[in-house]
Design an enzyme around this catalytic site. Structure first.
Site, short mmCIF file in Angstrom:
data_model
loop_
_atom_site.label_atom_id
_atom_site.label_comp_id
_atom_site.label_asym_id
_atom_site.label_seq_id
_atom_site.Cartn_x
_atom_site.Cartn_y
_atom_site.Cartn_z
N GLY A 47 -24.76 20.30 26.66
CA GLY A 47 -25.52 20.01 25.45
C GLY A 47 -27.01 20.18 25.60
O GLY A 47 -27.77 19.94 24.67
N HIS A 48 -27.46 20.60 26.77
CA HIS A 48 -28.91 20.66 27.03
C HIS A 48 -29.27 22.02 27.61
O HIS A 48 -29.49 22.12 28.82
CB HIS A 48 -29.30 19.55 27.99
CG HIS A 48 -30.74 19.20 27.96
ND1 HIS A 48 -31.67 19.79 28.77
CD2 HIS A 48 -31.43 18.32 27.21
CE1 HIS A 48 -32.86 19.26 28.54
NE2 HIS A 48 -32.74 18.37 27.60
N PHE A 49 -29.41 22.98 26.94
CA PHE A 49 -29.27 23.28 25.52
C PHE A 49 -28.27 24.40 25.41
O PHE A 49 -28.32 25.32 26.21
CB PHE A 49 -30.61 23.71 24.92
CG PHE A 49 -31.65 22.63 24.94
CD1 PHE A 49 -31.65 21.63 23.98
CD2 PHE A 49 -32.63 22.60 25.92
CE1 PHE A 49 -32.62 20.64 23.97
CE2 PHE A 49 -33.61 21.61 25.91
CZ PHE A 49 -33.59 20.63 24.95
N VAL A 54 -30.94 24.03 30.43
CA VAL A 54 -32.12 23.55 31.16
C VAL A 54 -31.79 22.15 31.69
O VAL A 54 -31.25 21.32 30.96
CB VAL A 54 -33.35 23.46 30.23
CG1 VAL A 54 -34.55 22.89 30.96
CG2 VAL A 54 -33.68 24.82 29.65
#
Length: 132
Positions: A47-49, A54
């Site tokens: 979820g990041h990203f 990252v």
């Protein structure tokens, strides 16, 4: 003193997935050098990203704090991270990177550390961490 991830987990009290250091390469009473291997399999990348993975800055700080905790493991006190000062993020940490974590005790205060994370020879993050 070289430590592997299992030995590091015993010293910090962390288990997977929060044991972020993979190896300690050098350690004395005032400084430490450790490695963190960043792989695409880390859950936080989902979820990041999406499309641009990252490593979250808070996890980089956590890796730096774990390096400090390994140095503090020699003292008989139980100390926890109490302040993050002068945190600067200069490079994005991506899957496939290997972070070199450098921790150095500030001589004027034994519970304050100058910390840095490097990708190869490029400074990715620096912070001053205090424990109480």
């Amino acid at each position: 003193m070289i430590l592997n991830a299992v030995e590091i987990g015993r010293l910090t009290g962390r288990s997977e997935p929060l044991n972020l250091l993979d190896r300690v390469l050098e350690k004395d009473s005032n400084a430490l050098v450790a490695l963190t291997n960043v792989t695409i399999n880390e859950e936080f990348f989902q979820g990041h990203f999406p499309g641009n993975p990252v490593m979250p800055g808070v996890l980089i700080i956590e890796a730096l704090a774990q390096g400090c905790e390994i140095l503090l493991a020699d003292s008989q006190s139980t100390l926890k991270l109490s302040q993050i000062k002068k945190a600067r993020f200069r490079e994005m940490v991506k899957p496939g990177d290997q972070l070199t974590i450098k921790v150095k005790r500030k001589l004027e205060d034994e519970f304050v550390f100058k910390t840095e994370a490097y990708i190869q020879n490029k400074l990715a993050c620096s912070a001053e961490l205090a424990f109480s």
